[in-house]
Structure formats: structure tokens, C-alpha cells
Enzyme design. Structure first.
Site, PDB file in Angstrom:
ATOM      1  CG  ASN A  12      39.873  33.488  68.278  1.00  0.00           C
ATOM      2  OD1 ASN A  12      40.306  32.453  67.771  1.00  0.00           O
ATOM      3  ND2 ASN A  12      40.287  33.971  69.447  1.00  0.00           N
ATOM      4  N   GLY A  52      33.855  39.281  51.967  1.00  0.00           N
ATOM      5  CA  GLY A  52      32.831  39.899  51.133  1.00  0.00           C
ATOM      6  C   GLY A  52      32.941  41.404  51.033  1.00  0.00           C
ATOM      7  CG  ASP A  53      29.904  43.288  48.794  1.00  0.00           C
ATOM      8  OD1 ASP A  53      30.647  42.492  48.201  1.00  0.00           O
ATOM      9  OD2 ASP A  53      28.771  43.580  48.390  1.00  0.00           O
ATOM     10  CB  THR A 113      39.446  40.966  61.700  1.00  0.00           C
ATOM     11  OG1 THR A 113      39.306  40.290  62.965  1.00  0.00           O
ATOM     12  CG2 THR A 113      38.251  40.619  60.805  1.00  0.00           C
ATOM     13  CB  SER A 143      22.044  31.511  50.047  1.00  0.00           C
ATOM     14  OG  SER A 143      22.964  31.018  49.122  1.00  0.00           O
ATOM     15  CE1 TYR A 192      39.744  30.782  13.121  1.00  0.00           C
ATOM     16  CE2 TYR A 192      41.798  29.729  12.472  1.00  0.00           C
ATOM     17  CZ  TYR A 192      40.639  30.399  12.141  1.00  0.00           C
ATOM     18  OH  TYR A 192      40.376  30.698  10.828  1.00  0.00           O
ATOM     19  NE  ARG A 240      32.029  21.678  49.835  1.00  0.00           N
ATOM     20  CZ  ARG A 240      31.539  22.869  49.538  1.00  0.00           C
ATOM     21  NH1 ARG A 240      30.243  23.098  49.642  1.00  0.00           N
ATOM     22  NH2 ARG A 240      32.330  23.837  49.136  1.00  0.00           N
ATOM     23  CB  CYS A 245      24.660  39.120  40.514  1.00  0.00           C
ATOM     24  SG  CYS A 245      26.079  39.237  41.604  1.00  0.00           S
TER      25      CYS A 245
END
Lengths: 548, 548
Positions: B278, B283-284, B274, B43, B435, B26, B47
Site C-alpha cells: 500500500n 523519484g530521487d 515498496t 512542483s 538528413y 486524470r 532543474c
């Protein structure tokens, strides 16, 4: 800690007054606490009144939360119902109490005014007819229930929160309902485009909606009540319920010389003290500083929010200040969070709406997004619409609105918390909200609103609030062909997103382009492709879901 | 803006990797974006895997969110499945890709590592038996579904989020389920008292729970699998699902010389870079700064939270930094918000638990409150339990946990937003949440938690986390007599709250008193009465609901 024995007199025994009494007792076991209530009931659940009309709350007693006897036993409160305070003598630190038996003087060390507000009844012809009701207390509710039992058609005047709640409940018990509202939308506190879901569900449930028309007069006939509107239209009905707002019951305060705001609300400081330091006021009768408009606009920083939540917390603040003095926490103001459920839809607001910001002359930007209320692949996902307003200078969130079938309350609460924390649109993108498929999405609608706002601020996308009518604009519908054909956008060229890159040649690079899709997400992607290929492109927010 | 044509190579095509690709496209229409995925799917909704096992998500295709072809058409991505990266050559800025057809080198300008994590499989005897499964991807899920179709009993090893989700789903399809957990509680991330509702509903739904016991070995037999526990106990089952946690798939990063944390996660900076500028990681596989423990403890400021929400936002951050450079927003760290639904209960956490704070050696205080999830007078109110932890110095919220049948997700989201905004316990009392009777209360459970915390801080009440066993303490049960008789508290004197003020003489003012009620609210009121009458009184948090 200032715990010498004090005599605290409280005028009004519902939300705010009852909170003062309960908190004061917990802090000061030996204080003398007298609660004076004009009506027969204390501490009843006024937010629940509409739900008993439709039988959703079956047991009337469920609404009568407390009785004087229970409050005596539990909190050692001296609760006096049927006791109207008719005058305050600030110099003598006393009030005059009127009961059926007569009048008496009652002295106080600290006085708390929590008389609430009463429904507006404009001086229109016919308004005193017995079939023009209001709904504010248990007696009003009983009267409404008695009346509607033997009739078919009710007209609700005013499409605010209570009006719509009652409309729904009347439909549930088989009544025909007409709702008349002066504004061109229901829920005038919200921006117009955020009431779409509510209006649609009302129509789908058979409610007649008359928008943009006000009440001129009531013409009571033997067997019907004719409601005459400003437009000349007439609604033939059997009962009218006025729910066009409330006015603060501040006569006592005015007569006592306390400072009032421009619309008659009692002015209080951050500890709920009125202009007389020994007299506090809480609840619907006051106006308090609005931290959002104060920060954003500088002026017009007071607002009156006649709701139970603020009343309770104001009561707590007043009690803390009475007992603890300067150790009490300041009341941080009311930002105005409200929600309503109408049939299968909910809608609500927190902070400042677009129209309020415009009134205040504040510079702001806004986006509107649609997203699933939980993971789309998990059964039962419902579309939720979120709109946010923010300060383009600082990025600070100024307000939020939401509507949809599920999860509206949760997103409003997140936005209300974000407002309290002065979070920015960037912070919204990074909120780490609870995600498992039954509860949310890896990208929550609030995150998505933050993303959209960030894209606007970074100049990644231009947005349009509606379909442009200027013929020089090329409208590109990027939905799949079948979908575009089934519910076409007038004057649009259909170029499905998956074909856009290869069909750019069909568009005139010298004319602006507006892209549209189902909810505004693919159209954003398309606008990105187009703008990076030299087009002046903008995405229509909310897609056909909002625009058609 | 740095939009020259870049070649971006992404290793891993699920949550984090896919987010990098989509956002990068994008932002940079002309970038070359290659996504390499070892498995056959990109993708997919990992979950959602447990919910297809039980048929709650009926359609397997609902989980396969995207295909390479769709990503090509929509985002012009070059997606290569069945393509494993076996080596990274940072000096040459290239990776070695292995496919069924052979190996090839692929150069990059920017590399993003998003390989995820894999289920832990400790080297125990018998663990390689075909009946010891894990659940991480669609193939694992298919295998599990195939196996369970023809058997009756499944043992889940590990009572974390995924283990419990699968346990519930297996019960839904008629299986007998045993859950074995090394800790003395389910959901070890949460504090023990906050898993009460989950454990109760599991037992009520016929799940066998073995807590405080670990796996020693598996003994595969022809017709059964014997799971041998550390205690000597044996569970005779037909299938075991290992769900004892994950380990980061960081071998590639290690071999490339990138900096790793103590448990093998890739270390990244605020832009997901990292130790090689570069090469990004999301993620996990990563650990990132935890702003809460960083602020509270100074040290141990990294944490790994293997969840989809953070992965998505990290992916977005990495893409922004790759394309926009220093204009990108920094990733603010992961605070660790998580939720699980188990049968009719939900439980979750945001920020730091009591046990984590204790591990970190941070000074904190906590309270636990029970309250209705919406107005008690509106039908369907369910009890919700909220616990908050805060810094007694500043009052700043450090963490929150919740459990109950309804509204758990909403309160966790409010607390997560409060954590992001660095709100204090005083701020919680003043949150102005939405409420109306179907959605909340004038005093929301989060407000109430704030009130309780404020009372502790102001010294208005001393609290106890459980019923004292010290015989010198007088335990006063302030519930109504019938209630106290029906479910008595051992060694307690029953003095109903409404009688307390008149029966103080029955208590010894020279001995400490602990008060208890149903949920901890009346006992607080009682403790206030007692302490103001000279007693050393404390309220037992959560009442008999928590303590019995």
C-alpha cells in the site's frame, strides 16, 4: 574472407557509387576499382545545391567534395569522368564506355550501377524553353544562379523538399517566388496537417503559394514565361524550376535485362544484387524492401527513397558483399526519413504517414500533440508538433512526423530509431531522453506523444482530429475566458478548465461533448472530467493551434 | 478498472509527487488526493535553479510552476505545504503530519513517498559555516543569489552536473570561480576522455579547476573562507557551494520498516510499490532495476538516478498502478541518461560508461569517433565526439557518451532510444536519421560510431585508445606534412596518407605500427592499407584531437 584481386567497375560517382568505391578499397587494398562518371564531377554534395543558390553556402568548392586526383591519391581509385556507360553486356561481364574520344569495352568481375535519378520533365507544351530549369547537379546549379541574377520572379513547380529549399534561398537573395503544387498542401510526403508551419512561414516570407493546381503548359514570351495551370490560372514569371520528382536512370539496367519494379527502379536483394548476381545497384536508381510496409501490409513492400543517407549505406552494403561475400550484413531496407528546413521552420517524416497507411489499407491509429521543444521555463522554448501512427493490435510504431522551429530533427531521429527497434507506443512513454533545461523537458514531446497514444489505446480518452460540425455536439472551449474571447471557436461554450467541475450543470449530459483548448492537453483533462461524470466526451487533438 | 473512491496521500510535491497526483486525478475524478509538502513550494522547476542564479532565467516566478491554489482549481488536489510527515504507521495505514500549528494523523488507502534527496554534507570541520551552501530548492537559490551579490570569489565543491551549471552561471555574472573535484576529471559519471571539451571550455572561460583533490575542512575567517584540501592546498574564497551528490531522504521509510537498498534508497518493484504493497515510492528517494546492468552483469541491477525525467515517469507508473491495478504498465527501469551544458559545450551519457562496465566486470568493447554535427560543407559544422560501448558477444549496445558544441543532445537521445530497443552496433550503422545539410549528415556521427564498432568486431582494424609509449612501436602520423609540423606527435614519422602506398618501404614490417591523424578516420584507412600489406597495424582512436 574473399580478398583475391577483383575488378570492380562502378557506374556513377556521387553518393552511392563513391561509397561503394571507398568501402571496397578499405576492405580490398589490391582490388582494381574503376569509377565511371558521365558528368564532370564526382562525389559532389548534391544536397547542398540549393544553399549555394542563396549564398548560404558561399564557396562553390565546398560542394565539390572530391576530385579524381584526390581519390587516386587517397584511395587508389581509377576515376574516369566524362565517361558514359552506354551498354552493359552481362554475358561477357563487360560495359561499353563512351567518351569524347570514342567508345571502348571494359570488363568487370563485379559491376555496380549507381547512375542516380533525373528530374521529371513531363511532355508539356513549352517545357523545352531555356527558362524551364531543373536542379540536380553542379551545372544545373550554375545555370540557375546565372539566370536568377538578372531577374525578379521565379516560379517553382512542385512543393517537395528541393522546391521549398530553393524557394527559401531565392527569397534570401531578393527574388519574388511563386510555388505551384498539384496537391492541396506543400510537402506531399507528409500528412496535410503537418505542413501548417511550413505553409505559414512561406506566406509570412512573401512566397506566393498556389496549391491544388498543376501545370498545363508553358507559354514562352520574349520577356516573360507564362505558366498555364490546370485551373486556367496563369502565372507570369521569368523562370520556372521544375521540382516535381525524379525518375530512376534505369535504361542501362533495362537494356541489360535486369529486373525492374513497376515504376522503373532496379530491383535488388538485401545485398544490393540485381537479378544478375554479378551486377549490384545502389542509390536513387533502386527500390528496396521497406520493412515497415512489409510487416504492416504484407504487399507493396518496396519503396524508392532517393536520398543521400540510404545511398551511402547501400553502397557500403554492396562493397561488403562484393569483398566479404556472405559475411556482409544485409541491408535492412529504407524506412524513408526526411527533413526540410524552410525559413525558421522545419518539418519531416520517418516511416509511414497516415495517408500512406490508408493507401496500404493498414489498420492504424494516430495522435498529434504540441509541446515545447525544451523546458518551458527556460528562455527560447518553441512549440513543436509531433504526430505518430501505430498498429492498434501490437502497439508498434509505424511512422512519425514533426514540425516546428526547433528540435524537429531530434524527435524525428528518436522516432526513426524507435522504428528500427520496432518499439511500441508504450516504449515511447518510457524513453529516457537527455534532459537539462536548454535541451529538453522532463517529459519530452516524444514521451508526450506516447502518453497520448496510450490514453487512446486504454480508452482513457476519445480524440477528434478537427472541430465537429455536427450541431448535436456541444463544443466546450476550456481556455481562460480572455483567451477564448480573443480568438473564439465558433459555436463553442466557454467554460474555463478551472470552473469545469462546478459548471457541469450547464451542459446536457444526453448530448456528446467535444472539448478544445490551446494545444490539446487541457481539453484532454476536461474530457476525462466529463467522461467520468457520465458525458460522452472527446478531446480535439492539437487544440486551436491546429484547428483554427 | 478499479475506480472506487480511494484516498491517496502523497509525501512530497515536486517532480515525482506532483506527477502521481496529476495522473491519479486524470484517471480517478472521484479519488481524494492529498499532497503533503514540507517546504513552501510545490512542483517547482528544480532543474532550472542554476539558470536563475546567473539571470539566464530572469523571472523567478518562471520556476514556480504551480501553486496549491492552481492545483486545487485545475486538478481538485488538496495540497498542504508546510506539512511535514514525521511518521508512517503502515499497520494503521496512516501518517503523522507536523505543521506549525501542531501534529495530526492522516489515514490513507495508498501512500506515495516522494520526499526526494538532500545534498550531501559530510561532517567536516567548518562545514556549518553560513558561507557553505547547497542548492536544492528555491530557498537555497535565493540564499545563494543574496550571498554572491556582494562577493567576488566562489568555490564549487564537486564537478558534477549541478556544480558545473552553477559555475557557468556565476562566471556569467562576473564572479571568479574555483571548482574542486575529488576525481581526476569533471563529470565523474562520464569516462575521463569524454570530459575534455568541458574542461577546456571551463579553463577558457576563466574557471580555476582543481582535479584529483578533496575537501579536508573549511576554515572560516572573518573576511574569507579557507577551503583546505586533502593535498594540503588551500583555496581562499568567500563562499563555498557543496555539490558532491545527494542522499535519499528515506528516514520515514526506514522507520516504517520498508526495505532499503545498500545506500539507503527505497527498494521498489516494477510498479513502484515498496515492500508494503500500500506504500509506493518514486523519484530521487528510490533505486530501481537497471535493465542494462541487469542484462549485462546479472547482479548489481539496481541504480539510483536522481533526475526529473525518471521521477515523472515513475510517478505516472505509481498512479496507474494505484488506480488501474494490474492494467498498469510496468516501469522498465532507469538507464541513466543525463546531459549538461557548460558554456559553449555539452556533454552527456546514456546507459553504462566504460568505467561502470569495468566495475561490473562485464566484457565489453568501445570506440570513440569524432565527426561533424551536420554536413561539413554547410556553414557552422561543429565537431562532435561520440563514444559507444557494446557487448562483443551479441553486439548489443550497452552505453553511449557524447560531447561537443552542437547536436550532443540529439545523439544521446538516439543512443538512449537504441538502448531501450536493445539495438546492436549493426543496427546503429543502419539508423536512418533525418538528413538535410542544416541538421545532419548522410552518415551521422551515430552511424559512424556503428561503422567503427563493426570494423573492430569484424577484425578490419585494431584500435588504440592512446599513443603507445612502447618504443618498439612505429608511430606513423598520416596527416599532411604542414599539419604534422604545426602540432607534431612525439616520436612519430610523418607519412601523409596520400603518400603512404608509395612509401611503405620506409617502415619496418617486423615492428608494430600505430597510425594517427586528425580525428581517427584517415588513420583507420592507413591501418587498413598497412595491415593488408603485412604490417601489424593499429589506429589511434580520436586522432590528435583526442590524444594531444
Amino acid at each position: 574472407m574473399n580478398q583475391e584481386k577483383q575488378k570492380i567497375v562502378i557506374v556513377g560517382g556521387v553518393a552511392g557509387g563513391a561509397s561503394v568505391a571507398a568501402r571496397a578499397r578499405r576492405l580490398a587494398e589490391d582490388a582494381e576499382i574503376i569509377m565511371l562518371e558521365r558528368g564532370p564531377d564526382v562525389s559532389f554534395a548534391n544536397c547542398g545545391l540549393p544553399y549555394h543558390v542563396g549564398g548560404e553556402i558561399e564557396d562553390r568548392d565546398a560542394l565539390a567534395v572530391q576530385t579524381p586526383a584526390k581519390l587516386k591519391a587517397l584511395l587508389n581509385l581509377d576515376v574516369r569522368t566524362g565517361s558514359e556507360v552506354v551498354n552493359v553486356q552481362p554475358a561477357e561481364k563487360s560495359v561499353t564506355v563512351r567518351t569524347l574520344e570514342g567508345e571502348y569495352e571494359l570488363s568487370y568481375d563485379k559491376l555496380v550501377l549507381a547512375p542516380g535519378a533525373s528530374p521529371l520533365r513531363p511532355p508539356l507544351a513549352g517545357i523545352d524553353d531555356a527558362r524551364v530549369l531543373t536542379l540536380r547537379n553542379l551545372q544545373d546549379m550554375d545555370r540557375l544562379i546565372d539566370h536568377v541574377a538578372q531577374l525578379d520572379h521565379v516560379t517553382i513547380i512542385g512543393a517537395g523538399f528541393i522546391g521549398l529549399e530553393v524557394a527559401e534561398q531565392l527569397v534570401h537573395i531578393g527574388k519574388k517566388v511563386t510555388v505551384v503544387e498539384l496537391q492541396e498542401q506543400v510537402l506531399p510526403l507528409l500528412d496535410g496537417e503537418m505542413t501548417k508551419g511550413i505553409e505559414e512561414t512561406m506566406l509570412a516570407n512573401g512566397v506566393e503559394l498556389i496549391l491544388g493546381d498543376g501545370i498545363a503548359s508553358f507559354d514562352p514570351q520574349a520577356n516573360e514565361l507564362v505558366v498555364k495551370l490546370n485551373s486556367g490560372k496563369e502565372v507570369r514569371t521569368e523562370l520556372a524550376l521544375l521540382s516535381i520528382g525524379v525518375r530512376p536512370e534505369s535504361e542501362l539496367a533495362a537494356n541489360a535485362g535486369l529486373e525492374l519494379g513497376p515504376r522503373g527502379h532496379i530491383r535488388v536483394n538485401d545485398y544490393m544484387q540485381t537479378s544478375d548476381a554479378n551486377i549490384y545497384a545502389v542509390g536513387d536508381v533502386i527500390e528496396s524492401a521497406n520493412p515497415l510496409s512489409a510487416d504492416a501490409a504484407g504487399s507493396d513492400a518496396y519503396n524508392a527513397v532517393p536520398l543521400g543517407g540510404p545511398a551511402n549505406r547501400q553502397g557500403r552494403t554492396a562493397a561488403d558483399h562484393i569483398v566479404l561475400g556472405e559475411k556482409a550484413q544485409a541491408y535492412p531496407g529504407t524506412i524513408g526519413t526526411a527533413i526540410v528546413r524552410v525559413f525558421d521552420q522545419a518539418a519531416g517524416i520517418t516511416g509511414l504517414s497516415e495517408k500512406r497507411l490508408s493507401q496500404l489499407g493498414v489498420d492504424f491509429k494516430s495522435v498529434l500533440v504540441h509541446a515545447d521543444h525544451h523546458a518551458g521555463y527556460y528562455p527560447g522554448a518553441e512549440r513543436l508538433t509531433v504526430k505518430i501512427m501505430w498498429d492498434p493490435e501490437s502497439g508498434r510504431l509505424l511512422g512519425g512526423e514533426a514540425y516546428g522551429k526547433e528540435g524537429v530533427d531530434k524527435r524525428l531521429d528518436v522516432l526513426a530509431t524507435a522504428l528500427r527497434g520496432k518499439l511500441t507506443i508504450d516504449d515511447l512513454t518510457h524513453l529516457e531522453l537527455a534532459y537539462a533545461p536548454p535541451f529538453g523537458s522532463a517529459k519530452d514531446p516524444v514521451n508526450i506523444a506516447g502518453f497520448a497514444a496510450g490514453n487512446v489505446m486504454a480508452g482513457h480518452v476519445k480524440t477528434l482530429a478537427s472541430i465537429p460540425t455536427d450541431e448535436s455536439v456541444q463544443i466546450v472551449d476550456v481556455r481562460p475566458a480572455a483567451m477564448a474571447a480573443a480568438r473564439p471557436v465558433a459555436n463553442a461554450i466557454n467554460i474555463p478548465m478551472v470552473e469545469l467541475r462546478s459548471r457541469l450543470g450547464e451542459l446536457d449530459v444526453n448530448r456528446p461533448v467535444a472539448t478544445i483548448c490551446v494545444i490539446g492537453k487541457t481539453s484532454y483533462m476536461a474530457a476525462r472530467v466529463l467522461s467520468q461524470n457520465g458525458f460522452d466526451a472527446a478531446s480535439i487533438m492539437g487544440g486551436v493551434t491546429q484547428a483554427l
